[in-house]
Design a protein around this motif. Sequence first.
Motif, PDB file in Angstrom:
ATOM      1  N   CYS A  55      -3.930   0.507  -3.880  1.00 18.31           N
ATOM      2  CA  CYS A  55      -4.470   0.733  -2.549  1.00 18.31           C
ATOM      3  C   CYS A  55      -5.969   0.951  -2.633  1.00 18.31           C
ATOM      4  O   CYS A  55      -6.454   1.631  -3.528  1.00 18.31           O
ATOM      5  CB  CYS A  55      -3.799   1.950  -1.910  1.00 18.31           C
ATOM      6  SG  CYS A  55      -4.292   2.151  -0.191  1.00 18.31           S
ATOM      7  N   LYS A  57      -7.571   2.456  -0.277  1.00 17.81           N
ATOM      8  CA  LYS A  57      -7.887   3.615   0.559  1.00 17.81           C
ATOM      9  C   LYS A  57      -7.682   4.900  -0.228  1.00 17.81           C
ATOM     10  O   LYS A  57      -7.026   4.931  -1.265  1.00 17.81           O
ATOM     11  CB  LYS A  57      -6.983   3.619   1.797  1.00 17.81           C
ATOM     12  CG  LYS A  57      -7.377   2.573   2.838  1.00 17.81           C
ATOM     13  CD  LYS A  57      -8.394   3.165   3.785  1.00 17.81           C
ATOM     14  CE  LYS A  57      -8.850   2.231   4.869  1.00 17.81           C
ATOM     15  NZ  LYS A  57      -7.904   2.133   5.963  1.00 17.81           N
ATOM     16  N   CYS A  59      -6.718   8.060   1.452  1.00 19.08           N
ATOM     17  CA  CYS A  59      -6.189   9.051   2.401  1.00 19.08           C
ATOM     18  C   CYS A  59      -5.860  10.341   1.628  1.00 19.08           C
ATOM     19  O   CYS A  59      -5.218  10.266   0.570  1.00 19.08           O
ATOM     20  CB  CYS A  59      -4.936   8.495   3.082  1.00 19.08           C
ATOM     21  SG  CYS A  59      -5.217   6.862   3.811  1.00 19.08           S
ATOM     22  N   TYR A  61      -3.802  12.618   1.807  1.00 14.88           N
ATOM     23  CA  TYR A  61      -2.429  13.138   1.721  1.00 14.88           C
ATOM     24  C   TYR A  61      -1.509  12.281   0.853  1.00 14.88           C
ATOM     25  O   TYR A  61      -0.395  12.685   0.535  1.00 14.88           O
ATOM     26  CB  TYR A  61      -1.811  13.216   3.140  1.00 14.88           C
ATOM     27  CG  TYR A  61      -2.158  12.006   3.992  1.00 14.88           C
ATOM     28  CD1 TYR A  61      -1.443  10.830   3.898  1.00 14.88           C
ATOM     29  CD2 TYR A  61      -3.253  12.042   4.864  1.00 14.88           C
ATOM     30  CE1 TYR A  61      -1.779   9.723   4.649  1.00 14.88           C
ATOM     31  CE2 TYR A  61      -3.607  10.934   5.626  1.00 14.88           C
ATOM     32  CZ  TYR A  61      -2.869   9.784   5.504  1.00 14.88           C
ATOM     33  OH  TYR A  61      -3.219   8.685   6.237  1.00 14.88           O
ATOM     34  N   CYS A  62      -1.959  11.093   0.474  1.00 16.82           N
ATOM     35  CA  CYS A  62      -1.004  10.086  -0.023  1.00 16.82           C
ATOM     36  C   CYS A  62      -1.026   9.945  -1.546  1.00 16.82           C
ATOM     37  O   CYS A  62      -2.096   9.831  -2.164  1.00 16.82           O
ATOM     38  CB  CYS A  62      -1.332   8.743   0.626  1.00 16.82           C
ATOM     39  SG  CYS A  62      -0.304   7.399   0.021  1.00 16.82           S
ATOM     40  N   ILE A  64      -0.283   7.478  -3.475  1.00 17.23           N
ATOM     41  CA  ILE A  64      -0.724   6.222  -4.108  1.00 17.23           C
ATOM     42  C   ILE A  64      -2.176   5.898  -3.738  1.00 17.23           C
ATOM     43  O   ILE A  64      -2.638   4.776  -3.893  1.00 17.23           O
ATOM     44  CB  ILE A  64       0.231   5.044  -3.821  1.00 17.23           C
ATOM     45  CG1 ILE A  64       0.282   4.674  -2.333  1.00 17.23           C
ATOM     46  CG2 ILE A  64       1.634   5.343  -4.332  1.00 17.23           C
ATOM     47  CD1 ILE A  64       1.003   3.334  -2.070  1.00 17.23           C
ATOM     48  N   ARG A  65      -2.890   6.937  -3.239  1.00 10.47           N
ATOM     49  CA  ARG A  65      -4.317   6.751  -2.913  1.00 10.47           C
ATOM     50  C   ARG A  65      -5.069   6.253  -4.151  1.00 10.47           C
ATOM     51  O   ARG A  65      -4.675   6.522  -5.285  1.00 10.47           O
ATOM     52  CB  ARG A  65      -4.908   8.062  -2.392  1.00 10.47           C
ATOM     53  CG  ARG A  65      -4.871   9.178  -3.404  1.00 10.47           C
ATOM     54  CD  ARG A  65      -5.058  10.529  -2.741  1.00 10.47           C
ATOM     55  NE  ARG A  65      -6.352  10.630  -2.086  1.00 10.47           N
ATOM     56  CZ  ARG A  65      -7.463  10.996  -2.698  1.00 10.47           C
ATOM     57  NH1 ARG A  65      -7.459  11.300  -3.988  1.00 10.47           N
ATOM     58  NH2 ARG A  65      -8.591  11.072  -2.027  1.00 10.47           N
ATOM     59  N   GLY A 101       0.362  -0.601  -0.460  1.00 16.08           N
ATOM     60  CA  GLY A 101      -0.951  -0.011  -0.233  1.00 16.08           C
ATOM     61  C   GLY A 101      -1.833  -1.047   0.455  1.00 16.08           C
ATOM     62  O   GLY A 101      -1.457  -2.215   0.576  1.00 16.08           O
ATOM     63  N   GLU A 102      -2.996  -0.599   0.902  1.00 17.39           N
ATOM     64  CA  GLU A 102      -3.864  -1.505   1.662  1.00 17.39           C
ATOM     65  C   GLU A 102      -4.789  -2.294   0.727  1.00 17.39           C
ATOM     66  O   GLU A 102      -5.661  -1.721   0.081  1.00 17.39           O
ATOM     67  CB  GLU A 102      -4.696  -0.675   2.647  1.00 17.39           C
ATOM     68  CG  GLU A 102      -5.484  -1.523   3.617  1.00 17.39           C
ATOM     69  CD  GLU A 102      -6.225  -0.672   4.626  1.00 17.39           C
ATOM     70  OE1 GLU A 102      -5.584   0.139   5.316  1.00 17.39           O
ATOM     71  OE2 GLU A 102      -7.452  -0.799   4.711  1.00 17.39           O
TER      72      GLU A 102
END
Length: 353
Positions: A55, A57, A59, A61-62, A64-65, A101-102
Amino acid sequence: MEQETYLSKEEIIHWLKEKDANKLASLYARADKLTRKLFGTKVFFRGIIEFGNSCNKNCYYCGIRKGNEKIFRYLMPKKEIVETALWAYSQGYGSVVLQSGEIDNEKRVELILEVIKEIKKKTNLRITLSLGELLKESYLEFFKAGADRYLLRIETANKSLYEKLHPEGHSFDNRIECVQNLKSIGYQVGTGVMIGLPFQTIEDLAEDILFFKKLDIDMIGMGPFIPNEETPLFSQKQYCMKEDMFQLSLKMIALCRLYLKDVNISATTALQALNRKGREIALSSGANIIMPIITPLKYRQNYLLYPNKPCLDETAEMCKSCIENRIKSVNKNIAYNEPGDPLHFLNNGKIND
Ligand code: SAH
Ligand code: SF4
Protein backbone atom coordinates in the motif's frame (compact mmCIF):
# COMPACT_ATOMS: atom_id res chain seq x y z
CA MET A 1 -42.49 7.76 4.71
CA GLU A 2 -43.46 4.88 6.94
CA GLN A 3 -44.07 6.02 10.47
CA GLU A 4 -42.54 2.89 11.97
CA THR A 5 -39.18 3.49 10.37
CA TYR A 6 -38.91 7.28 10.33
CA LEU A 7 -35.97 8.62 12.35
CA SER A 8 -34.78 12.15 13.00
CA LYS A 9 -31.16 13.04 13.77
CA GLU A 10 -32.12 13.58 17.42
CA GLU A 11 -33.65 10.12 17.57
CA ILE A 12 -30.53 8.61 16.04
CA ILE A 13 -28.40 10.27 18.73
CA HIS A 14 -30.84 9.15 21.41
CA TRP A 15 -30.63 5.54 20.23
CA LEU A 16 -26.84 5.64 19.98
CA LYS A 17 -26.77 6.68 23.64
CA GLU A 18 -29.43 4.18 24.81
CA LYS A 19 -28.23 1.66 27.40
CA ASP A 20 -31.47 -0.17 28.28
CA ALA A 21 -31.19 -3.73 26.92
CA ASN A 22 -34.95 -4.16 26.41
CA LYS A 23 -35.29 -0.94 24.48
CA LEU A 24 -32.28 -1.88 22.35
CA ALA A 25 -33.79 -5.29 21.65
CA SER A 26 -36.86 -3.47 20.29
CA LEU A 27 -34.64 -1.35 18.02
CA TYR A 28 -32.90 -4.43 16.64
CA ALA A 29 -36.27 -6.16 16.14
CA ARG A 30 -37.59 -3.15 14.18
CA ALA A 31 -34.50 -3.17 11.97
CA ASP A 32 -34.80 -6.94 11.46
CA LYS A 33 -38.48 -6.61 10.56
CA LEU A 34 -37.69 -4.09 7.83
CA THR A 35 -34.77 -6.23 6.60
CA ARG A 36 -37.06 -9.27 6.33
CA LYS A 37 -39.69 -7.18 4.55
CA LEU A 38 -37.10 -6.12 1.96
CA PHE A 39 -35.14 -9.34 1.52
CA GLY A 40 -37.18 -12.12 3.13
CA THR A 41 -34.84 -14.63 4.76
CA LYS A 42 -32.14 -14.09 2.12
CA VAL A 43 -28.57 -13.28 3.03
CA PHE A 44 -26.32 -12.40 0.11
CA PHE A 45 -22.88 -13.90 -0.07
CA ARG A 46 -19.73 -12.19 -1.41
CA GLY A 47 -16.35 -13.90 -1.40
CA ILE A 48 -13.57 -11.48 -0.55
CA ILE A 49 -10.17 -11.99 -2.17
CA GLU A 50 -7.45 -9.95 -0.46
CA PHE A 51 -5.13 -10.19 -3.46
CA GLY A 52 -2.31 -7.86 -2.39
CA ASN A 53 -1.12 -6.12 0.78
CA SER A 54 1.29 -3.50 -0.54
CA CYS A 55 0.00 0.00 0.00
CA ASN A 56 1.21 3.49 -0.82
CA LYS A 57 -0.82 5.00 1.99
CA ASN A 58 0.03 5.41 5.63
CA CYS A 59 -3.35 5.55 7.39
CA TYR A 60 -2.52 5.71 11.11
CA TYR A 61 -4.83 2.81 12.04
CA CYS A 62 -4.09 0.15 9.44
CA GLY A 63 -1.77 -2.84 9.79
CA ILE A 64 -0.75 -2.93 6.12
CA ARG A 65 0.16 0.78 5.98
CA LYS A 66 3.29 1.55 4.01
CA GLY A 67 5.26 2.36 7.17
CA ASN A 68 4.79 -1.09 8.71
CA GLU A 69 8.06 -2.80 7.91
CA LYS A 70 7.24 -5.92 9.88
CA ILE A 71 4.98 -7.57 7.34
CA PHE A 72 5.81 -9.64 4.30
CA ARG A 73 4.32 -7.98 1.21
CA TYR A 74 2.59 -10.16 -1.38
CA LEU A 75 0.68 -9.85 -4.62
CA MET A 76 -1.28 -12.86 -5.84
CA PRO A 77 -0.50 -13.78 -9.47
CA LYS A 78 -3.27 -13.03 -11.95
CA LYS A 79 -3.95 -16.72 -12.53
CA GLU A 80 -4.44 -17.38 -8.82
CA ILE A 81 -6.82 -14.42 -8.39
CA VAL A 82 -8.93 -15.65 -11.30
CA GLU A 83 -8.85 -19.25 -10.05
CA THR A 84 -10.02 -18.12 -6.61
CA ALA A 85 -12.92 -16.25 -8.22
CA LEU A 86 -13.80 -19.32 -10.33
CA TRP A 87 -13.80 -21.44 -7.18
CA ALA A 88 -16.25 -19.00 -5.61
CA TYR A 89 -18.45 -19.25 -8.70
CA SER A 90 -18.42 -23.04 -8.56
CA GLN A 91 -19.56 -22.84 -4.93
CA GLY A 92 -22.61 -20.71 -5.77
CA TYR A 93 -21.28 -17.32 -4.75
CA GLY A 94 -23.04 -14.57 -6.71
CA SER A 95 -20.27 -12.06 -6.28
CA VAL A 96 -16.58 -11.56 -5.46
CA VAL A 97 -14.79 -8.59 -3.92
CA LEU A 98 -11.23 -7.84 -5.03
CA GLN A 99 -9.54 -5.93 -2.23
CA SER A 100 -5.98 -4.66 -1.75
CA GLY A 101 -3.83 -1.84 -0.46
CA GLU A 102 -3.85 1.30 -2.56
CA ILE A 103 -1.46 1.05 -5.51
CA ASP A 104 -1.93 3.56 -8.25
CA ASN A 105 0.27 2.65 -11.20
CA GLU A 106 -0.23 1.47 -14.75
CA LYS A 107 0.97 -2.05 -14.10
CA ARG A 108 -1.61 -2.50 -11.35
CA VAL A 109 -4.41 -1.00 -13.45
CA GLU A 110 -3.47 -3.43 -16.22
CA LEU A 111 -3.57 -6.40 -13.83
CA ILE A 112 -7.01 -5.44 -12.52
CA LEU A 113 -8.35 -4.97 -16.05
CA GLU A 114 -7.12 -8.40 -17.10
CA VAL A 115 -8.56 -10.03 -13.99
CA ILE A 116 -11.98 -8.40 -14.50
CA LYS A 117 -12.13 -9.40 -18.17
CA GLU A 118 -11.07 -12.97 -17.46
CA ILE A 119 -13.63 -13.45 -14.65
CA LYS A 120 -16.41 -11.90 -16.73
CA LYS A 121 -15.52 -14.08 -19.73
CA LYS A 122 -15.96 -17.24 -17.67
CA THR A 123 -18.73 -16.35 -15.19
CA ASN A 124 -21.58 -13.97 -14.51
CA LEU A 125 -20.21 -13.10 -11.08
CA ARG A 126 -20.77 -9.53 -9.93
CA ILE A 127 -17.34 -7.98 -9.40
CA THR A 128 -16.77 -5.54 -6.56
CA LEU A 129 -13.52 -3.60 -6.33
CA SER A 130 -12.03 -2.19 -3.13
CA LEU A 131 -8.71 -0.67 -4.19
CA GLY A 132 -8.76 2.75 -2.57
CA GLU A 133 -8.54 6.16 -4.23
CA LEU A 134 -7.60 5.91 -7.89
CA LEU A 135 -7.93 8.19 -10.90
CA LYS A 136 -11.43 8.63 -12.30
CA GLU A 137 -10.10 7.32 -15.62
CA SER A 138 -9.04 4.07 -13.96
CA TYR A 139 -12.45 3.69 -12.29
CA LEU A 140 -14.02 4.21 -15.72
CA GLU A 141 -11.77 1.66 -17.42
CA PHE A 142 -12.60 -0.95 -14.76
CA PHE A 143 -16.30 -0.23 -15.16
CA LYS A 144 -16.14 -0.59 -18.92
CA ALA A 145 -14.26 -3.87 -18.48
CA GLY A 146 -17.16 -5.21 -16.39
CA ALA A 147 -16.65 -4.19 -12.74
CA ASP A 148 -20.06 -3.66 -11.12
CA ARG A 149 -19.46 -2.32 -7.62
CA TYR A 150 -16.90 -0.37 -5.61
CA LEU A 151 -16.33 -0.17 -1.88
CA LEU A 152 -14.59 2.93 -0.55
CA ARG A 153 -15.14 3.74 3.09
CA ILE A 154 -15.03 7.40 4.02
CA GLU A 155 -13.86 6.21 7.51
CA THR A 156 -15.63 9.21 9.13
CA ALA A 157 -17.73 12.07 7.79
CA ASN A 158 -15.96 14.48 10.15
CA LYS A 159 -13.19 16.11 8.13
CA SER A 160 -11.13 17.26 11.10
CA LEU A 161 -11.33 13.80 12.66
CA TYR A 162 -10.31 12.28 9.29
CA GLU A 163 -7.27 14.54 9.32
CA LYS A 164 -6.29 13.33 12.79
CA LEU A 165 -6.34 9.73 11.55
CA HIS A 166 -4.21 10.28 8.46
CA PRO A 167 -0.85 11.87 7.71
CA GLU A 168 -0.40 14.74 5.31
CA GLY A 169 -1.21 14.00 1.69
CA HIS A 170 -4.26 11.91 2.62
CA SER A 171 -7.21 14.05 1.62
CA PHE A 172 -10.76 13.77 2.96
CA ASP A 173 -12.05 15.89 0.07
CA ASN A 174 -10.40 13.59 -2.46
CA ARG A 175 -11.94 10.53 -0.81
CA ILE A 176 -15.41 12.06 -1.07
CA GLU A 177 -14.76 13.10 -4.65
CA CYS A 178 -13.78 9.50 -5.45
CA VAL A 179 -17.11 8.28 -4.02
CA GLN A 180 -18.93 10.83 -6.17
CA ASN A 181 -16.92 9.87 -9.26
CA LEU A 182 -17.80 6.22 -8.72
CA LYS A 183 -21.50 7.09 -8.43
CA SER A 184 -21.42 9.22 -11.57
CA ILE A 185 -19.75 6.45 -13.59
CA GLY A 186 -22.60 4.11 -12.69
CA TYR A 187 -21.08 1.79 -10.09
CA GLN A 188 -23.10 0.37 -7.23
CA VAL A 189 -21.23 2.22 -4.50
CA GLY A 190 -20.55 1.14 -0.96
CA THR A 191 -19.02 3.16 1.82
CA GLY A 192 -18.75 3.07 5.59
CA VAL A 193 -16.95 4.20 8.68
CA MET A 194 -15.03 2.78 11.58
CA ILE A 195 -16.90 2.85 14.86
CA GLY A 196 -15.22 3.85 18.11
CA LEU A 197 -12.23 5.70 16.69
CA PRO A 198 -10.12 7.84 19.05
CA PHE A 199 -11.71 11.32 19.40
CA GLN A 200 -14.94 10.18 17.65
CA THR A 201 -18.21 11.18 19.34
CA ILE A 202 -21.78 9.85 19.24
CA GLU A 203 -22.75 12.98 17.29
CA ASP A 204 -20.08 12.14 14.70
CA LEU A 205 -21.64 8.70 14.22
CA ALA A 206 -25.11 10.22 13.75
CA GLU A 207 -23.63 12.59 11.17
CA ASP A 208 -22.05 9.61 9.39
CA ILE A 209 -25.49 8.07 8.86
CA LEU A 210 -26.91 11.35 7.52
CA PHE A 211 -23.88 11.68 5.24
CA PHE A 212 -24.46 8.21 3.75
CA LYS A 213 -27.89 9.40 2.68
CA LYS A 214 -26.52 12.63 1.26
CA LEU A 215 -24.03 10.64 -0.84
CA ASP A 216 -26.90 8.40 -2.04
CA ILE A 217 -24.95 5.30 -1.09
CA ASP A 218 -26.11 1.82 -2.19
CA MET A 219 -24.15 -0.36 0.23
CA ILE A 220 -22.83 0.06 3.76
CA GLY A 221 -19.92 -1.74 5.43
CA MET A 222 -19.07 -0.57 8.93
CA GLY A 223 -17.16 -2.17 11.71
CA PRO A 224 -15.57 -1.41 15.04
CA PHE A 225 -12.16 0.24 15.05
CA ILE A 226 -9.73 -2.35 16.41
CA PRO A 227 -6.49 -0.79 17.71
CA ASN A 228 -3.46 -2.35 16.06
CA GLU A 229 -0.24 -2.36 18.06
CA GLU A 230 1.84 -2.04 14.91
CA THR A 231 0.28 1.33 14.03
CA PRO A 232 0.63 4.92 15.32
CA LEU A 233 -3.04 5.20 16.36
CA PHE A 234 -2.52 2.51 18.99
CA SER A 235 -0.98 5.08 21.32
CA GLN A 236 -4.22 7.13 21.16
CA LYS A 237 -6.58 4.35 22.15
CA GLN A 238 -7.28 5.93 25.53
CA TYR A 239 -9.21 8.60 23.58
CA CYS A 240 -11.76 6.06 22.29
CA MET A 241 -15.30 6.37 23.66
CA LYS A 242 -15.85 4.26 26.75
CA GLU A 243 -18.70 2.30 25.18
CA ASP A 244 -19.38 -1.33 24.43
CA MET A 245 -18.06 -1.22 20.84
CA PHE A 246 -19.96 -4.30 19.78
CA GLN A 247 -23.29 -2.82 20.92
CA LEU A 248 -22.43 0.51 19.34
CA SER A 249 -21.69 -1.22 16.03
CA LEU A 250 -24.99 -3.10 16.18
CA LYS A 251 -26.85 0.14 16.89
CA MET A 252 -25.20 1.72 13.83
CA ILE A 253 -26.28 -1.20 11.64
CA ALA A 254 -29.87 -1.11 12.91
CA LEU A 255 -30.08 2.67 12.55
CA CYS A 256 -28.63 2.58 9.02
CA ARG A 257 -31.28 0.03 8.07
CA LEU A 258 -34.09 2.15 9.51
CA TYR A 259 -32.79 5.45 8.15
CA LEU A 260 -31.47 4.37 4.72
CA LYS A 261 -33.89 1.47 4.23
CA ASP A 262 -33.21 -0.25 0.88
CA VAL A 263 -29.39 -0.36 0.98
CA ASN A 264 -27.29 -3.50 1.36
CA ILE A 265 -25.61 -3.63 4.77
CA SER A 266 -22.86 -6.08 5.53
CA ALA A 267 -22.16 -7.95 8.72
CA THR A 268 -18.42 -7.29 8.68
CA THR A 269 -15.62 -9.61 9.76
CA ALA A 270 -14.37 -7.02 12.29
CA LEU A 271 -17.64 -7.49 14.24
CA GLN A 272 -16.75 -11.10 14.78
CA ALA A 273 -13.38 -10.05 16.17
CA LEU A 274 -15.32 -8.55 19.12
CA ASN A 275 -18.02 -11.20 19.56
CA ARG A 276 -17.90 -14.85 18.51
CA LYS A 277 -21.44 -14.62 17.18
CA GLY A 278 -20.96 -11.07 15.92
CA ARG A 279 -21.89 -11.60 12.32
CA GLU A 280 -25.05 -13.61 12.89
CA ILE A 281 -26.24 -11.16 15.54
CA ALA A 282 -25.74 -8.38 12.99
CA LEU A 283 -27.78 -10.38 10.45
CA SER A 284 -30.69 -10.25 12.93
CA SER A 285 -30.30 -6.52 13.51
CA GLY A 286 -30.42 -5.01 10.03
CA ALA A 287 -27.55 -6.51 8.03
CA ASN A 288 -28.26 -8.61 4.91
CA ILE A 289 -24.80 -9.31 3.48
CA ILE A 290 -21.95 -11.52 4.58
CA MET A 291 -18.48 -11.53 3.06
CA PRO A 292 -16.53 -14.72 3.75
CA ILE A 293 -12.79 -14.36 3.26
CA ILE A 294 -11.72 -16.65 0.41
CA THR A 295 -8.12 -15.43 0.14
CA PRO A 296 -5.85 -18.51 -0.17
CA LEU A 297 -4.69 -19.48 3.32
CA LYS A 298 -0.99 -18.84 2.73
CA TYR A 299 -1.56 -15.09 2.31
CA ARG A 300 -4.04 -14.43 5.08
CA GLN A 301 -1.71 -13.82 8.01
CA ASN A 302 -0.15 -11.02 5.97
CA TYR A 303 -3.44 -9.19 5.47
CA LEU A 304 -3.89 -8.14 9.06
CA LEU A 305 -5.48 -4.70 8.99
CA TYR A 306 -6.26 -5.26 12.69
CA PRO A 307 -5.40 -7.94 15.29
CA ASN A 308 -7.62 -10.91 16.28
CA LYS A 309 -8.96 -11.14 12.74
CA PRO A 310 -11.14 -14.26 12.62
CA CYS A 311 -10.89 -17.16 10.15
CA LEU A 312 -7.13 -16.84 9.63
CA ASP A 313 -6.56 -20.56 9.54
CA GLU A 314 -9.81 -21.77 8.02
CA THR A 315 -9.83 -22.85 4.42
CA ALA A 316 -12.42 -21.25 2.18
CA GLU A 317 -14.43 -24.52 2.28
CA MET A 318 -14.45 -24.55 6.09
CA CYS A 319 -15.31 -20.89 6.14
CA LYS A 320 -18.30 -21.52 3.87
CA SER A 321 -19.82 -24.31 5.95
CA CYS A 322 -19.16 -22.44 9.20
CA ILE A 323 -20.98 -19.39 7.84
CA GLU A 324 -23.80 -21.52 6.45
CA ASN A 325 -24.46 -22.82 9.97
CA ARG A 326 -24.22 -19.37 11.50
CA ILE A 327 -26.84 -18.06 9.08
CA LYS A 328 -29.17 -21.00 9.69
CA SER A 329 -28.93 -20.28 13.41
CA VAL A 330 -30.80 -16.99 12.88
CA ASN A 331 -33.40 -18.53 10.54
CA LYS A 332 -32.00 -17.03 7.39
CA ASN A 333 -30.62 -18.66 4.24
CA ILE A 334 -27.79 -17.95 1.87
CA ALA A 335 -29.06 -16.74 -1.49
CA TYR A 336 -26.81 -18.94 -3.62
CA ASN A 337 -26.16 -17.96 -7.24
CA GLU A 338 -27.91 -14.63 -6.81
CA PRO A 339 -26.15 -11.35 -7.53
CA GLY A 340 -27.88 -9.51 -4.69
CA ASP A 341 -27.78 -6.09 -6.34
CA PRO A 342 -28.70 -3.39 -3.83
CA LEU A 343 -32.41 -2.52 -4.04
CA HIS A 344 -31.42 1.11 -3.54
CA PHE A 345 -29.50 0.97 -6.82
CA LEU A 346 -32.29 -0.89 -8.64
CA ASN A 347 -34.92 1.48 -7.21
CA ASN A 348 -32.70 4.42 -8.07
CA GLY A 349 -33.22 5.77 -4.57
CA LYS A 350 -36.99 6.11 -5.13
CA ILE A 351 -38.02 4.28 -1.99
CA ASN A 352 -36.49 7.09 0.08
CA ASP A 353 -38.19 9.96 -1.74
N1 SAH B 1 -6.97 0.08 0.73
C1 SAH B 1 -8.37 0.10 0.52
C2 SAH B 1 -9.06 -1.19 0.91
C3 SAH B 1 -8.46 -1.98 2.05
S1 SAH B 1 -8.59 -1.26 3.64
C4 SAH B 1 -9.01 1.28 1.24
O1 SAH B 1 -8.39 1.83 2.15
O2 SAH B 1 -10.12 1.64 0.87
C5 SAH B 1 -10.28 -1.64 4.04
C6 SAH B 1 -10.79 -1.02 5.29
O3 SAH B 1 -10.20 -1.61 6.44
C7 SAH B 1 -10.52 0.45 5.51
O4 SAH B 1 -11.41 1.25 4.76
C8 SAH B 1 -10.72 0.60 7.03
O5 SAH B 1 -12.03 1.07 7.33
C9 SAH B 1 -10.56 -0.84 7.55
N2 SAH B 1 -9.53 -0.89 8.61
C10 SAH B 1 -8.22 -0.63 8.51
N3 SAH B 1 -7.61 -0.69 9.72
C11 SAH B 1 -8.57 -1.00 10.62
C12 SAH B 1 -8.58 -1.19 12.05
N4 SAH B 1 -7.48 -1.06 12.79
N5 SAH B 1 -9.76 -1.51 12.65
C13 SAH B 1 -10.89 -1.66 11.91
N6 SAH B 1 -10.94 -1.48 10.57
C14 SAH B 1 -9.80 -1.15 9.92
FE1 SF4 C 1 -3.73 1.31 2.73
FE2 SF4 C 1 -6.41 1.01 2.87
FE3 SF4 C 1 -4.82 0.39 4.96
FE4 SF4 C 1 -5.13 2.96 4.30
S1 SF4 C 1 -6.75 1.55 5.03
S2 SF4 C 1 -3.18 1.96 4.78
S3 SF4 C 1 -5.28 2.81 2.06
S4 SF4 C 1 -4.88 -0.61 2.97
